[in-house]
Design a protein around this motif. Sequence first.
Motif, mmCIF file in Angstrom:
data_model
loop_
_atom_site.group_PDB
_atom_site.id
_atom_site.type_symbol
_atom_site.label_atom_id
_atom_site.label_comp_id
_atom_site.label_asym_id
_atom_site.label_seq_id
_atom_site.Cartn_x
_atom_site.Cartn_y
_atom_site.Cartn_z
ATOM 1 N N ASN A 264 0.822 -1.209 0.000
ATOM 2 C CA ASN A 264 0.000 0.000 0.000
ATOM 3 C C ASN A 264 0.860 1.265 0.000
ATOM 4 O O ASN A 264 0.549 2.254 -0.656
ATOM 5 C CB ASN A 264 -0.925 -0.012 1.231
ATOM 6 N N HIS B 273 -3.566 5.209 -5.074
ATOM 7 C CA HIS B 273 -4.597 5.399 -4.051
ATOM 8 C C HIS B 273 -4.648 6.825 -3.503
ATOM 9 O O HIS B 273 -5.584 7.177 -2.796
ATOM 10 C CB HIS B 273 -4.424 4.377 -2.918
ATOM 11 N N HIS C 232 -6.391 9.627 0.206
ATOM 12 C CA HIS C 232 -5.886 10.863 0.826
ATOM 13 C C HIS C 232 -6.385 12.069 0.020
ATOM 14 O O HIS C 232 -5.623 12.925 -0.389
ATOM 15 C CB HIS C 232 -4.362 10.835 0.877
ATOM 16 N N ASP D 138 -4.817 5.262 5.736
ATOM 17 C CA ASP D 138 -4.357 3.983 5.180
ATOM 18 C C ASP D 138 -4.800 2.800 6.032
ATOM 19 O O ASP D 138 -5.165 1.744 5.522
ATOM 20 C CB ASP D 138 -2.827 3.969 5.084
#
Length: 277
Positions: free
Chosen positions: A97, A103, A108, A225
Motif C-alpha cells: 500500500n 490510491h 488521501h 491507510d
Amino acid sequence: MESAARDQWYTIGALNDFPEGLSHRRLLGTDLTITRDGNSFAIHGARTRTDYGHLWVTLGTPERDLFDLPESREPDRRSVYCGAVQVRASGLRLVENFLDLAHFPYVHTDILGVEENPEVAKYEVEQRRDVDELWATKCEFFQPKAAASSEGGQISQYMYRVVSPFNVMLYKTPPSAPNRWDVIALFVQPVEPDLSIAHPYMLVIDDTSTDAELIGFQQMIFLQDKIVLENQRPRLLPLQPGRETPTRADLSSVLYRRWLKEKGLTYGTEARTDRVA
Ligand SMILES: [Fe+2]
C-alpha cells in the motif's frame, strides 16, 4: 518459519519506547523479552542492533547487514518518530500500500491527490541486484498538500526504495528544498501473519513545522491507510497470479510480489495458508 522471514532484520520500536529493565514485544509469532541497560539492549535467543533511532532484531542469520540510510548522517535533517500503529493486516500489505501511488486521490483526497486528476504518470521500476533492493523512480504526482509545511499544491517527485520485504522508504521533494529529498520510512514489525505494527519514521528538511505538526500530518495520512488496509480481504498478501484483480497491481506491486516469491518469503502471504491447509 521459513529462513527468508527468519533471516531478516526487523524493528520492534524506537529506542525511546523501551524502558530500563525488562519489556515485552512480539515478532513473527514469537514472544521477545527485551532487557535494556542504558544504551545496551539484549534479547534472549535473538540478535539485536541499534540504528536510525530504532531497535532492530533478527531471529536468524541475515545474509546482509542492515540497509544503509545515508540521510541519517546529514546534520540538518530532523528525525521524527511518528509513533507505532497496530494494523490488522499482513505487513506485506502495508508495504504494498505504501508503494501504491494510485490510491492518493481516493484515500488521501485533497491532501496527497485530487479525484479530478487520478492518473499515475509513467514511472520506472528496477531490481538492484547488487544491494538486493527494489527502486521505483521518476514518480510524479500533483498534490494539494504534500507535506506539513506546504502552502499550496505542488507536483511532487517521488522515489521508492524497498530494502527488505517489511521495510520501505519513500523519497519526496520537500516544499522548501526542491533539490533534496525528504525521507519517509515505514518499518513494519510483523507480529503475526495478519497483524502488524507500523513504525513510520521521517528524516526531513523542514525549518518551519513543529514536531507536533509533522507527526500530526503523518498520523492523519497513516490512519486513512489503516482503515483501507483493515478492510482489505484477504488480510494476507496473495502471490498466486490472477488471485487478485490487477487494479492495484501497478508496476511496483508486480515487481514487489515477484521479488517476494523469488526470495521464498511466505510469512504474511496466502501461500503460507495454502501450505498449512
Ligand atoms: Fe496511503
